[in-house]
Scaffold this motif. Structure first.
Motif, PDB file in Angstrom:
ATOM      1  N   ALA A   1      32.748  54.589 -20.330  1.00 49.89           N
ATOM      2  CA  ALA A   1      32.963  54.017 -18.708  1.00 49.89           C
ATOM      3  C   ALA A   1      34.284  54.506 -18.387  1.00 49.89           C
ATOM      4  N   GLN A   2      34.510  55.212 -17.418  1.00 46.41           N
ATOM      5  CA  GLN A   2      35.709  54.975 -16.895  1.00 46.41           C
ATOM      6  C   GLN A   2      35.649  55.676 -15.166  1.00 46.41           C
ATOM      7  N   ASP A   3      36.384  55.403 -14.389  1.00 41.26           N
ATOM      8  CA  ASP A   3      36.984  55.432 -13.376  1.00 41.26           C
ATOM      9  C   ASP A   3      36.546  56.859 -12.603  1.00 41.26           C
ATOM     10  N   PRO A   4      35.423  57.618 -12.821  1.00 43.45           N
ATOM     11  CA  PRO A   4      35.853  58.780 -12.298  1.00 43.45           C
ATOM     12  C   PRO A   4      35.732  59.549 -11.283  1.00 43.45           C
ATOM     13  N   LYS A   5      37.248  58.680 -10.058  1.00 45.00           N
ATOM     14  CA  LYS A   5      38.453  59.319  -9.272  1.00 45.00           C
ATOM     15  C   LYS A   5      39.954  58.943  -9.982  1.00 45.00           C
ATOM     16  N   HIS A   6      39.811  58.230 -10.699  1.00 44.91           N
ATOM     17  CA  HIS A   6      41.060  58.145 -11.828  1.00 44.91           C
ATOM     18  C   HIS A   6      41.013  57.642 -13.223  1.00 44.91           C
TER      19      HIS A   6
ATOM     20  N   GLY B   1      42.207  54.635 -17.118  1.00 38.47           N
ATOM     21  CA  GLY B   1      41.636  53.710 -19.013  1.00 38.47           C
ATOM     22  C   GLY B   1      39.869  54.006 -18.934  1.00 38.47           C
ATOM     23  N   LYS B   2      39.350  53.863 -20.097  1.00 39.10           N
ATOM     24  CA  LYS B   2      38.162  53.523 -20.063  1.00 39.10           C
ATOM     25  C   LYS B   2      37.523  51.896 -20.946  1.00 39.10           C
ATOM     26  N   ILE B   3      36.083  51.813 -20.849  1.00 35.12           N
ATOM     27  CA  ILE B   3      36.154  50.473 -21.042  1.00 35.12           C
ATOM     28  C   ILE B   3      34.610  50.935 -21.882  1.00 35.12           C
ATOM     29  N   ARG B   4      34.790  50.876 -23.480  1.00 28.08           N
ATOM     30  CA  ARG B   4      33.294  51.177 -24.606  1.00 28.08           C
ATOM     31  C   ARG B   4      32.951  49.522 -24.733  1.00 28.08           C
ATOM     32  N   MET B   5      31.972  50.066 -24.430  1.00 25.59           N
ATOM     33  CA  MET B   5      30.628  48.620 -24.134  1.00 25.59           C
ATOM     34  C   MET B   5      29.299  48.599 -24.860  1.00 25.59           C
ATOM     35  N   LEU B   6      28.743  48.068 -25.580  1.00 24.39           N
ATOM     36  CA  LEU B   6      28.366  47.484 -26.733  1.00 24.39           C
ATOM     37  C   LEU B   6      27.019  46.620 -26.246  1.00 24.39           C
ATOM     38  N   PHE B   7      26.229  46.814 -26.240  1.00 22.84           N
ATOM     39  CA  PHE B   7      24.635  46.200 -25.870  1.00 22.84           C
ATOM     40  C   PHE B   7      23.554  46.100 -26.713  1.00 22.84           C
TER      41      PHE B   7
ATOM     42  N   GLY C   1      29.927  58.721 -22.534  1.00 23.19           N
ATOM     43  CA  GLY C   1      29.639  58.780 -23.135  1.00 23.19           C
ATOM     44  C   GLY C   1      28.486  57.459 -23.117  1.00 23.19           C
ATOM     45  N   HIS C   2      26.739  57.800 -23.897  1.00 25.04           N
ATOM     46  CA  HIS C   2      25.968  56.800 -24.052  1.00 25.04           C
ATOM     47  C   HIS C   2      24.967  57.216 -25.517  1.00 25.04           C
ATOM     48  N   THR C   3      25.593  56.411 -25.759  1.00 21.39           N
ATOM     49  CA  THR C   3      24.346  56.660 -27.459  1.00 21.39           C
ATOM     50  C   THR C   3      23.992  55.154 -27.765  1.00 21.39           C
ATOM     51  N   SER C   4      23.605  55.585 -29.330  1.00 20.20           N
ATOM     52  CA  SER C   4      22.812  54.586 -29.310  1.00 20.20           C
ATOM     53  C   SER C   4      22.684  54.915 -31.316  1.00 20.20           C
ATOM     54  N   ASP C   5      23.190  53.509 -32.232  1.00 20.91           N
ATOM     55  CA  ASP C   5      22.531  53.658 -33.772  1.00 20.91           C
ATOM     56  C   ASP C   5      21.476  53.173 -34.136  1.00 20.91           C
ATOM     57  N   GLY C   6      20.643  52.869 -33.088  1.00 19.58           N
ATOM     58  CA  GLY C   6      19.406  52.367 -33.915  1.00 19.58           C
ATOM     59  C   GLY C   6      19.178  50.708 -33.848  1.00 19.58           C
TER      60      GLY C   6
ATOM     61  N   ALA D   1      16.432  48.800 -32.055  1.00 18.41           N
ATOM     62  CA  ALA D   1      16.658  48.107 -31.079  1.00 18.41           C
ATOM     63  C   ALA D   1      16.875  49.817 -30.051  1.00 18.41           C
ATOM     64  N   GLU D   2      15.875  49.631 -28.823  1.00 17.79           N
ATOM     65  CA  GLU D   2      15.701  51.148 -27.608  1.00 17.79           C
ATOM     66  C   GLU D   2      16.924  51.248 -27.331  1.00 17.79           C
ATOM     67  N   LYS D   3      17.400  52.670 -27.629  1.00 16.22           N
ATOM     68  CA  LYS D   3      18.418  52.744 -26.923  1.00 16.22           C
ATOM     69  C   LYS D   3      18.304  52.817 -25.266  1.00 16.22           C
ATOM     70  N   LEU D   4      19.089  51.564 -24.363  1.00 15.28           N
ATOM     71  CA  LEU D   4      19.631  51.240 -23.166  1.00 15.28           C
ATOM     72  C   LEU D   4      19.639  52.451 -22.318  1.00 15.28           C
ATOM     73  N   SER D   5      18.567  52.684 -21.049  1.00 13.19           N
ATOM     74  CA  SER D   5      19.227  53.642 -19.901  1.00 13.19           C
ATOM     75  C   SER D   5      20.157  53.070 -18.934  1.00 13.19           C
ATOM     76  N   LEU D   6      20.236  53.925 -18.639  1.00 16.64           N
ATOM     77  CA  LEU D   6      22.150  53.671 -17.717  1.00 16.64           C
ATOM     78  C   LEU D   6      21.689  52.395 -16.488  1.00 16.64           C
ATOM     79  N   ASN D   7      20.270  52.795 -16.028  1.00 16.28           N
ATOM     80  CA  ASN D   7      19.323  51.941 -14.579  1.00 16.28           C
ATOM     81  C   ASN D   7      19.639  50.938 -15.608  1.00 16.28           C
ATOM     82  N   LYS D   8      18.997  50.524 -16.713  1.00 13.69           N
ATOM     83  CA  LYS D   8      18.318  49.237 -16.990  1.00 13.69           C
ATOM     84  C   LYS D   8      20.217  48.605 -17.508  1.00 13.69           C
TER      85      LYS D   8
END
Length: 202
Positions: free
Chosen positions: A136-141, A145-151, A124-129, A22-29
């Motif tokens: 992602a995290q709140d840049p001000k805080h 904590g962080k959330i790690r999402m898999l698409f 963090g923005h990576t692809s394993d193919g 699968a393609e690496k999805l862009s942040l905009n997408k």
């Protein structure tokens, strides 16, 4: 109670059956996908920090509303509505614990307009193919904590997320096939109504 608190406040990274490539999805997408994501419901499997597993139903109504109903014999519910998160512990006769939604990583995907391109939001923005992972995290805080999402792609789908708290504790939520675009009653996200149904006054 501990595993419910970890879900919201922040170990396993469970492999899914994913497409061969699968393609690496862009942040905009990904941002566009989340912004079109209005209502959804489906089953989930939660892997808790102590290694135990919970299952249940999740209801999402963006912006700002989410509900986790745990399967019997657990009568617990975790919900967000009115900018507040409430944890109803099925094994307790105490009123729900409550926290501001903005202090949890889930606020990132529940906000009205998601823009992962915001400076310092994505760490963090990576692809394993096979899938794309975004951290992602709140840049001000960042201490919230962080959330790690898999698409996955074709079509873009959110498959799982991991809530990481400020001490590194993790809770994984794996989403089953989600139905989208249906009407969801407001009571599902009303902390007051849930409290009243359990004999509490908010």
């Amino acid at each position: 109670m501990k595993h419910l608190r970890v879900l919201i406040l922040p170990l396993l990274w469970v492999a899914l059956s994913l497409p061969a490539s699968a393609e690496k999805l862009s942040l905009n997408k990904i941002s566009a996908y989340l912004n079109k994501f209005t209502t959804a419901k489906g089953g989930f499997t939660q892997i808790n920090g102590d290694g135990s597993i919970s299952t249940g139903m999740i209801y999402i109504k963006r912006p700002g509303r989410i509900r986790f109903e745990y399967n019997p014999p657990d009568k617990s519910v975790v919900m967000a509505g009115g900018n507040t998160v409430a944890i109803f512990d099925g094994k307790s006769n105490q009123p729900p614990e409550q926290y501001p939604l903005k202090r949890t990583p889930l606020s990132i995907i529940l906000q009205k307009n998601v823009n992962l391109a915001t400076a310092k939001m994505v760490v963090g923005h990576t692809s394993d193919g096979k899938s794309t992972t975004v951290i992602a995290q709140d840049p001000k805080h960042p201490e919230y904590g962080k959330i790690r999402m898999l698409f996955t792609a074709n079509p873009v789908e959110l498959r799982q997320w991991v809530i990481v708290n400020d001490t590194g504790g993790e809770t994984t939520l794996i989403l089953n096939e989600m139905a989208k675009g249906m009407g969801l009653p407001a009571r599902l996200f009303s902390i007051d109504q849930e409290a009243q149904s359990r004999g509490f006054s908010r």
